[in-house]
Write a protein that holds these residues in place. Structure first.
Motif: not given
Length: 153
Positions: A1-5, A23-43, A77-80
């Motif tokens: 299982m391949t984990h992609i971000l 379609q680019t990687f046929p047969g490759l089972q993937v776990n997909v993580t969609l993410f959004h980057a957040m900064g940290l406040s100084g307060s 191909e998408i496991a999660s």
């Protein structure tokens, strides 16, 4: 299982690249993580009140989550498909994030343009370019319009 971000603004335009990945990687089972980057406040007050799941849920539409679930059902191909937020401002923190998510490579949707969804949103590209993992740019295929048959006799 391949984990992609995949960086995301949690809008449907990010999801177009998932079909292309399968379609680019046929047969490759993937776990997909969609993410959004957040900064940290100084307060200190902001850090004590750092939004957690209740606030984060407001940043991800129900329609987007339904689209994710539908794609998972359509593409064998998408496991999660999951979504999350990266909170941090250093490469060390980002590498820990990658390790925690077991990320093996990163997919950069060619049509992705960072949009701030919160006041702490930050562009993930500097992290992605320096993290040391393969960064694969994927362009979703756009269906070609069929010529209209205006005159049928």
């Amino acid at each position: 299982m391949t984990h992609i971000l995949i960086p995301s603004n949690f809008k449907e335009d990010t999801l177009g690249c998932l079909r292309e990945v399968t379609q680019t990687f046929p047969g490759l089972q993937v776990n997909v993580t969609l993410f959004h980057a957040m900064g940290l406040s100084g307060s200190i007050t902001d850090l004590l009140m750092l939004p957690r799941e209740g606030q984060e849920k407001k940043l991800v539409s129900r329609h987007f989550l339904q689209e994710c679930a539908q794609l998972k059902q359509e593409l064998d191909e998408i496991a999660s498909v999951q979504h999350c937020f990266f909170y941090g401002t250093t490469m060390a923190a980002f590498r820990n994030f990658l390790k925690a998510n077991k990320t093996e490579f990163i997919v950069w949707p060619a049509n992705y343009k960072h949009e701030a969804i919160d006041r702490l949103s930050q562009n993930p590209l500097p992290f992605l370019e320096k993290c040391g993992l393969p960064l694969i740019s994927v362009s979703p295929r756009v269906p070609q319009p069929q010529p209209a048959m205006a005159h049928l006799l």
